[in-house]
Motif scaffolding. Structure first.
Motif, PDB file in Angstrom:
ATOM      1  N   ALA A  54       0.830  -1.207   0.000  1.00 55.86           N
ATOM      2  CA  ALA A  54       0.000   0.000   0.000  1.00 55.86           C
ATOM      3  C   ALA A  54       0.867   1.260   0.000  1.00 55.86           C
ATOM      4  CB  ALA A  54      -0.934  -0.008   1.209  1.00 55.86           C
ATOM      5  N   LEU A  55       1.907   1.284   0.825  1.00 52.89           N
ATOM      6  CA  LEU A  55       2.756   2.470   0.902  1.00 52.89           C
ATOM      7  C   LEU A  55       3.518   2.716  -0.403  1.00 52.89           C
ATOM      8  CD1 LEU A  55       4.170   2.180   4.522  1.00 52.89           C
ATOM      9  CD2 LEU A  55       2.590   3.924   3.656  1.00 52.89           C
ATOM     10  N   ILE A  56       4.002   1.664  -1.026  1.00 57.62           N
ATOM     11  CA  ILE A  56       4.805   1.835  -2.245  1.00 57.62           C
ATOM     12  C   ILE A  56       3.929   2.020  -3.476  1.00 57.62           C
ATOM     13  CG2 ILE A  56       6.444   0.711  -3.809  1.00 57.62           C
ATOM     14  CD1 ILE A  56       7.666  -0.613  -1.302  1.00 57.62           C
ATOM     15  N   VAL A  57       2.959   1.141  -3.681  1.00 53.80           N
ATOM     16  CA  VAL A  57       2.166   1.164  -4.910  1.00 53.80           C
ATOM     17  C   VAL A  57       1.087   2.244  -4.870  1.00 53.80           C
ATOM     18  CG1 VAL A  57       0.655  -0.190  -6.406  1.00 53.80           C
ATOM     19  CG2 VAL A  57       2.648  -1.275  -5.360  1.00 53.80           C
ATOM     20  N   GLU A  58       0.289   2.248  -3.810  1.00 59.90           N
ATOM     21  CA  GLU A  58      -0.823   3.194  -3.743  1.00 59.90           C
ATOM     22  C   GLU A  58      -0.371   4.608  -3.375  1.00 59.90           C
ATOM     23  OE1 GLU A  58      -3.788   1.635  -1.074  1.00 59.90           O
ATOM     24  OE2 GLU A  58      -3.603  -0.368  -1.967  1.00 59.90           O
ATOM     25  N   GLU A  59       0.462   4.720  -2.370  1.00 54.90           N
ATOM     26  CA  GLU A  59       0.856   6.036  -1.859  1.00 54.90           C
ATOM     27  C   GLU A  59       2.113   6.601  -2.519  1.00 54.90           C
ATOM     28  OE1 GLU A  59      -1.240   7.574  -0.061  1.00 54.90           O
ATOM     29  OE2 GLU A  59      -2.474   5.869   0.538  1.00 54.90           O
ATOM     30  N   GLU A  60       2.876   5.767  -3.222  1.00 57.74           N
ATOM     31  CA  GLU A  60       4.136   6.193  -3.851  1.00 57.74           C
ATOM     32  C   GLU A  60       5.029   6.913  -2.835  1.00 57.74           C
ATOM     33  OE1 GLU A  60       3.519   7.032  -8.375  1.00 57.74           O
ATOM     34  OE2 GLU A  60       1.977   8.167  -7.260  1.00 57.74           O
ATOM     35  N   CYS A  61       5.288   6.217  -1.732  1.00 57.15           N
ATOM     36  CA  CYS A  61       5.979   6.814  -0.595  1.00 57.15           C
ATOM     37  C   CYS A  61       7.419   7.246  -0.871  1.00 57.15           C
ATOM     38  CB  CYS A  61       5.934   5.876   0.602  1.00 57.15           C
ATOM     39  SG  CYS A  61       6.815   4.321   0.380  1.00 57.15           S
ATOM     40  N   PHE A  62       8.044   6.724  -1.909  1.00 57.34           N
ATOM     41  CA  PHE A  62       9.423   7.114  -2.200  1.00 57.34           C
ATOM     42  C   PHE A  62       9.528   8.143  -3.323  1.00 57.34           C
ATOM     43  CE2 PHE A  62      10.045   2.718  -0.444  1.00 57.34           C
ATOM     44  CZ  PHE A  62      10.585   3.134   0.759  1.00 57.34           C
ATOM     45  N   THR A  63       8.378   8.542  -3.905  1.00 55.44           N
ATOM     46  CA  THR A  63       8.439   9.498  -5.025  1.00 55.44           C
ATOM     47  C   THR A  63       7.469  10.663  -4.907  1.00 55.44           C
ATOM     48  OG1 THR A  63       6.959   8.071  -6.316  1.00 55.44           O
ATOM     49  CG2 THR A  63       9.336   7.820  -6.700  1.00 55.44           C
ATOM     50  N   THR A  64       6.568  10.671  -3.920  1.00 56.23           N
ATOM     51  CA  THR A  64       5.647  11.799  -3.771  1.00 56.23           C
ATOM     52  C   THR A  64       5.674  12.314  -2.333  1.00 56.23           C
ATOM     53  OG1 THR A  64       3.703  10.494  -3.151  1.00 56.23           O
ATOM     54  CG2 THR A  64       4.092  10.811  -5.521  1.00 56.23           C
ATOM     55  N   THR A  65       5.425  13.601  -2.178  1.00 60.58           N
ATOM     56  CA  THR A  65       5.429  14.170  -0.830  1.00 60.58           C
ATOM     57  C   THR A  65       4.275  13.607   0.005  1.00 60.58           C
ATOM     58  OG1 THR A  65       4.225  16.121  -1.606  1.00 60.58           O
ATOM     59  CG2 THR A  65       6.611  16.290  -1.517  1.00 60.58           C
ATOM     60  N   ASN A  66       3.111  13.451  -0.581  1.00 66.10           N
ATOM     61  CA  ASN A  66       1.998  12.858   0.171  1.00 66.10           C
ATOM     62  C   ASN A  66       2.320  11.428   0.583  1.00 66.10           C
ATOM     63  OD1 ASN A  66       0.445  15.163   0.090  1.00 66.10           O
ATOM     64  ND2 ASN A  66      -0.700  14.528  -1.712  1.00 66.10           N
ATOM     65  N   GLY A  67       2.969  10.681  -0.308  1.00 64.17           N
ATOM     66  CA  GLY A  67       3.363   9.316   0.015  1.00 64.17           C
ATOM     67  C   GLY A  67       4.382   9.262   1.141  1.00 64.17           C
ATOM     68  N   ALA A  68       5.336  10.190   1.129  1.00 63.71           N
ATOM     69  CA  ALA A  68       6.332  10.244   2.206  1.00 63.71           C
ATOM     70  C   ALA A  68       5.654  10.543   3.539  1.00 63.71           C
ATOM     71  CB  ALA A  68       7.384  11.298   1.901  1.00 63.71           C
ATOM     72  N   ARG A  69       4.661  11.401   3.518  1.00 58.75           N
ATOM     73  CA  ARG A  69       3.918  11.713   4.750  1.00 58.75           C
ATOM     74  C   ARG A  69       3.128  10.495   5.233  1.00 58.75           C
ATOM     75  NH1 ARG A  69       3.056  16.951   1.924  1.00 58.75           N
ATOM     76  NH2 ARG A  69       4.594  18.337   2.856  1.00 58.75           N
ATOM     77  N   GLU A  70       2.568   9.736   4.300  1.00 60.51           N
ATOM     78  CA  GLU A  70       1.863   8.505   4.677  1.00 60.51           C
ATOM     79  C   GLU A  70       2.838   7.501   5.299  1.00 60.51           C
ATOM     80  OE1 GLU A  70      -1.380   7.652   4.710  1.00 60.51           O
ATOM     81  OE2 GLU A  70      -1.833   9.698   4.087  1.00 60.51           O
ATOM     82  N   PHE A  71       4.042   7.424   4.739  1.00 59.07           N
ATOM     83  CA  PHE A  71       5.080   6.554   5.279  1.00 59.07           C
ATOM     84  C   PHE A  71       5.396   6.976   6.713  1.00 59.07           C
ATOM     85  CE2 PHE A  71       9.390   5.231   6.094  1.00 59.07           C
ATOM     86  CZ  PHE A  71       9.566   4.046   5.409  1.00 59.07           C
ATOM     87  N   GLU A  72       5.625   8.269   6.903  1.00 59.09           N
ATOM     88  CA  GLU A  72       5.911   8.788   8.245  1.00 59.09           C
ATOM     89  C   GLU A  72       4.776   8.456   9.206  1.00 59.09           C
ATOM     90  OE1 GLU A  72       6.325  13.085  10.520  1.00 59.09           O
ATOM     91  OE2 GLU A  72       6.603  13.024   8.348  1.00 59.09           O
ATOM     92  N   ASP A  73       3.556   8.644   8.760  1.00 58.56           N
ATOM     93  CA  ASP A  73       2.392   8.375   9.605  1.00 58.56           C
ATOM     94  C   ASP A  73       2.261   6.899   9.973  1.00 58.56           C
ATOM     95  OD1 ASP A  73       1.752  11.057   9.551  1.00 58.56           O
ATOM     96  OD2 ASP A  73       0.154  10.836   8.071  1.00 58.56           O
ATOM     97  N   ALA A  74       2.776   6.013   9.137  1.00 58.52           N
ATOM     98  CA  ALA A  74       2.708   4.576   9.411  1.00 58.52           C
ATOM     99  C   ALA A  74       3.770   4.137  10.413  1.00 58.52           C
ATOM    100  CB  ALA A  74       2.876   3.782   8.115  1.00 58.52           C
ATOM    101  N   CYS A  75       4.707   5.024  10.703  1.00 49.60           N
ATOM    102  CA  CYS A  75       5.827   4.700  11.586  1.00 49.60           C
ATOM    103  C   CYS A  75       5.549   5.074  13.032  1.00 49.60           C
ATOM    104  CB  CYS A  75       7.082   5.453  11.144  1.00 49.60           C
ATOM    105  SG  CYS A  75       7.678   4.988   9.524  1.00 49.60           S
TER     106      CYS A  75
END
Length: 151
Positions: A54-75
């Motif tokens: 979900a973090l990589i495919v849906e949220e694009e956590c390594f390429t979008t700012t919103n995805g990076a924030r979702e990654f942070e929120d999951a931590c």
């Protein structure tokens, strides 16, 4: 089958061939932010592989700012994130978020992070990835993720 929410506990250990490895660990959920600052989504996942996908495919956590924030929120607040290009591990979800946002800013418009394979682990999983730019393939790596005892 136990379902987990986005604020659950996680430990991610990464080894990578050419891209910074990542280790992130989650412990107890952080207290909620005030409503105007809250951005966490309630995400139900069934294990480590579901979270990472979900973090990589849906949220694009390594390429979008919103995805990076979702990654942070999951931590968890006490995450430990290891990047082979950094002299020391990055500790704490806020610092991990800042680190990811800095990397995204550096790479803006320079490609995408593709999830190639992922194992089927509930408590732990591994995945292979490739950095791509259009039809070109670049850096490749592997990452290991393990949920902590709070799962």
């Amino acid at each position: 089958m136990k379902l987990l929410q986005s604020s659950f506990q996680l430990l991610l250990l990464t080894t990578t061939t050419l891209l910074p490895p990542v280790v992130f660990g989650l412990s107890t959920p952080a207290p909620p932010s005030p409503p105007q600052q809250q951005r966490k989504k309630v995400r139900l996942v069934q294990g480590a592989n579901s979270l990472i996908e979900a973090l990589i495919v849906e949220e694009e956590c390594f390429t979008t700012t919103n995805g990076a924030r979702e990654f942070e929120d999951a931590c968890a607040p006490n995450i430990v994130y290891e990047d082979c290009y950094e002299p020391q591990p990055i500790v704490g979800s806020a610092d991990v978020g800042k680190h990811l946002l800095g990397k995204i800013e550096q790479r803006q418009g320079k490609g995408k992070f593709r999830l190639d394979k992922i194992s089927d682990g509930k408590i732990a999983c591994g995945f292979a990835w490739t950095w791509t730019c259009g039809e070109e393939e670049g850096l490749r790596g592997t990452t290991f993720v393990e949920l902590n005892e709070d799962g």
